[in-house]
Design a protein around this motif. Structure first.
Motif, mmCIF file in Angstrom:
data_model
loop_
_atom_site.group_PDB
_atom_site.id
_atom_site.type_symbol
_atom_site.label_atom_id
_atom_site.label_comp_id
_atom_site.label_asym_id
_atom_site.label_seq_id
_atom_site.Cartn_x
_atom_site.Cartn_y
_atom_site.Cartn_z
ATOM 1 N N ILE A 210 0.839 -1.211 0.000
ATOM 2 C CA ILE A 210 0.000 0.000 0.000
ATOM 3 C C ILE A 210 0.865 1.249 0.000
ATOM 4 O O ILE A 210 0.585 2.223 -0.716
ATOM 5 C CB ILE A 210 -0.940 0.000 1.226
ATOM 6 N N GLY A 216 -3.300 4.314 -1.278
ATOM 7 C CA GLY A 216 -4.056 4.152 -0.038
ATOM 8 C C GLY A 216 -4.911 2.913 -0.012
ATOM 9 O O GLY A 216 -5.839 2.806 0.801
ATOM 10 N N VAL A 217 -4.568 1.941 -0.877
ATOM 11 C CA VAL A 217 -5.403 0.759 -0.983
ATOM 12 C C VAL A 217 -4.639 -0.340 -1.704
ATOM 13 O O VAL A 217 -3.689 -0.063 -2.451
ATOM 14 C CB VAL A 217 -6.700 1.106 -1.769
ATOM 15 N N ILE A 229 -10.494 -6.181 -0.509
ATOM 16 C CA ILE A 229 -9.759 -4.920 -0.575
ATOM 17 C C ILE A 229 -9.267 -4.569 0.819
ATOM 18 O O ILE A 229 -9.922 -4.880 1.827
ATOM 19 C CB ILE A 229 -10.658 -3.789 -1.133
ATOM 20 N N THR A 231 -7.728 -1.116 2.791
ATOM 21 C CA THR A 231 -7.458 0.314 2.692
ATOM 22 C C THR A 231 -6.617 0.772 3.879
ATOM 23 O O THR A 231 -6.419 0.030 4.852
ATOM 24 C CB THR A 231 -8.775 1.112 2.681
ATOM 25 N N ASP A 232 -6.149 2.006 3.810
ATOM 26 C CA ASP A 232 -5.454 2.612 4.953
ATOM 27 C C ASP A 232 -6.318 2.525 6.211
ATOM 28 O O ASP A 232 -5.823 2.297 7.315
ATOM 29 C CB ASP A 232 -5.135 4.081 4.661
ATOM 30 N N ASP A 234 -8.519 0.245 6.975
ATOM 31 C CA ASP A 234 -8.494 -1.121 7.509
ATOM 32 C C ASP A 234 -7.253 -1.339 8.369
ATOM 33 O O ASP A 234 -7.307 -1.988 9.424
ATOM 34 C CB ASP A 234 -8.522 -2.136 6.366
ATOM 35 N N ILE A 279 -16.766 6.505 -0.571
ATOM 36 C CA ILE A 279 -15.428 5.912 -0.669
ATOM 37 C C ILE A 279 -14.549 6.742 -1.585
ATOM 38 O O ILE A 279 -15.035 7.572 -2.363
ATOM 39 C CB ILE A 279 -15.493 4.451 -1.178
ATOM 40 N N SER A 280 -13.233 6.505 -1.485
ATOM 41 C CA SER A 280 -12.276 7.305 -2.254
ATOM 42 C C SER A 280 -11.584 6.519 -3.358
ATOM 43 O O SER A 280 -10.882 7.104 -4.180
ATOM 44 C CB SER A 280 -11.198 7.884 -1.323
ATOM 45 N N GLN A 281 -11.736 5.192 -3.355
ATOM 46 C CA GLN A 281 -11.094 4.371 -4.369
ATOM 47 C C GLN A 281 -12.071 3.327 -4.879
ATOM 48 O O GLN A 281 -12.976 2.893 -4.164
ATOM 49 C CB GLN A 281 -9.849 3.642 -3.811
ATOM 50 N N HIS A 295 -8.817 6.450 -8.277
ATOM 51 C CA HIS A 295 -8.896 7.175 -7.000
ATOM 52 C C HIS A 295 -9.663 8.473 -7.187
ATOM 53 O O HIS A 295 -9.654 9.079 -8.269
ATOM 54 C CB HIS A 295 -7.470 7.477 -6.511
#
Length: 305
Positions: A210, A216-217, A229, A231-232, A234, A279-281, A295
Motif C-alpha cells: 500500500i 491508499g489501498v 480490498i 485500505t489505509d 483497515d 469511498i475514495s477508491q 482514485h
C-alpha cells in the motif's frame, strides 16, 4: 422585465420558426449569422452554440460584409440576420445583396414589419415591449430574446439530427465538460500503480504494498480475480484492535466483495459510485480480472469533480 419578455416569446412562435428550422436542417451549406452592435455579439454566441451541436455556422459582421466579407457566403448557405429594429443602415445595404445572391434569409427581429422583416424569407419574431434599461435604450431585454431564439433553433436542430452526448463529446474534447463525456475509467487507471496482494500475504508486506503504490489501498486477489480490498482505514482499525499482528494475513483484515467498476465504464460513473458509497477508491476489472485502481484524486485532477 426580461423574464416576462422571454415568457411571451412562446406566443410569437409560428410556422416561420418551423420552416426556418427545416430550411437549415435540409441545407447543404452552412449557416451565416450576421448583425451589428449588440446583435453581433449575440450572433457570435449563436454561431458557437450551433457549431458545438452539429450545425456548421460562421459569424459575419454586417458592417464588414459590405466591405468585402460577403465572400464568406457560398451558394448553399443560409443567412440569419439579427436586428432589433430591422431598419439599421447596414442591414438596409446588406439585405438586398444577400437576396441578389439568391441565398435564403431568416430574420430574427423585434419588428416584423421592418425592412428586414419584409425582405426575409422567414421571420422569427423577437418582439419585446421595453428594454430593461431604465431609459429604454441599452439593448438588454431585446438581446436576451434574440439569444433565446438562437438557443431554440439550436436545440430543435440538435434533436432533428439525433445529436447524442457522444457527438457532443466529439466537439468538446477539451476541459472538464468533454472529459465527463468521453473519459473512461481505463484511461485513468491504466497510468496508476496496480497494488495487489494474495489473501495469504502477511500484514507487513500488505503495508509495504500500500505504501509503495501510493493509492491508499490494495486489492486482494486470487488467480487475478478480486476477492477483497484493504485500505489505509483497515490498517488503522487493525492497529487499534490488535497488539500483535505479526501472524495476521491479508485475509484476516480485508473487506469482502468490494465496490468495483469495469474498465470501459465512463469516469463520471466512477464518481457517482464513490459519492453514493462514501469511498475514495474503486477497484477496476477487465473481463472479470483485476485491472487496477481509480482514485477520487484522479477525478479531481482530471476536472471530473
Amino acid at each position: 422585465m426580461e423574464s416576462e419578455a422571454i415568457s411571451n416569446l412562446s406566443n410569437l412562435v409560428n410556422d416561420d420558426f418551423a420552416s426556418a428550422v427545416t430550411l437549415i436542417y435540409q441545407s447543404k451549406g452552412r449557416v451565416i449569422i450576421t448583425g451589428i452592435g449588440k446583435s453581433a455579439i449575440i450572433a457570435n454566441k449563436i454561431v458557437a452554440t450551433l457549431n458545438s451541436t452539429g450545425t456548421p455556422a460562421i459569424f459575419m459582421h454586417a458592417a464588414d460584409a459590405i466591405h468585402g466579407d460577403l465572400g464568406l457566403i457560398l451558394e448553399d448557405d443560409v443567412v440569419i440576420c439579427i436586428s432589433k429594429s430591422g431598419n439599421t443602415p447596414e442591414i438596409k445595404v446588406l439585405v438586398p445583396l444577400i437576396k441578389s445572391a439568391k441565398n435564403k434569409m431568416i430574420a430574427i427581429t423585434g419588428n416584423a414589419d421592418s425592412f428586414l422583416g419584409q425582405q426575409a424569407n422567414y421571420v422569427l419574431n423577437a418582439y419585446v415591449e421595453k428594454e430593461a434599461c431604465p431609459n429604454n435604450l441599452a439593448p438588454t431585454t431585446s438581446t436576451t430574446a434574440q439569444l433565446v431564439i438562437g438557443d431554440a433553433l439550436a436545440v430543435c436542430l440538435l434533436e432533428l439530427r439525433g445529436f447524442s452526448s457522444r457527438d457532443f463529446a466529439k466537439y468538446h474534447p477539451g476541459g472538464a465538460l468533454g472529459k465527463k463525456l468521453y473519459l473512461r475509467v481505463q484511461d485513468i487507471s491504466s497510468v496508476n500503480q496496480k497494488p495487489k496482494v494474495l489473501s495469504s500475504t502477511n500484514i507487513k508486506d500488505v503495508i509495504v504494498e500500500i505504501t509503495e503504490k501510493m493509492l491508499g489501498v490494495t486489492a486482494v486477489v486470487e488467480q487475478d480475480k478480486i476477492i477483497g480490498i484493504i485500505t489505509d482505514g483497515d490498517l488503522r482499525r487493525m492497529l487499534s484492535k490488535a497488539d500483535d499482528f505479526s501472524q495476521l494475513t491479508a485475509k484476516d483484515i480485508m473487506s469482502n466483495n468490494p465496490k468495483r467498476i469495469v474498465a470501459d465504464a465512463m469516469a463520471i460513473d466512477a464518481k457517482k459510485i464513490m459519492e453514493s458509497n462514501g469511498i475514495s477508491q474503486l477497484l477496476v476489472e477487465e473481463q472479470g480480472k483485476y485491472a487496477g485502481v481509480i482514485h477520487l484524486h484522479d477525478l479531481i485532477k482530471e476536472g471530473i469533480i
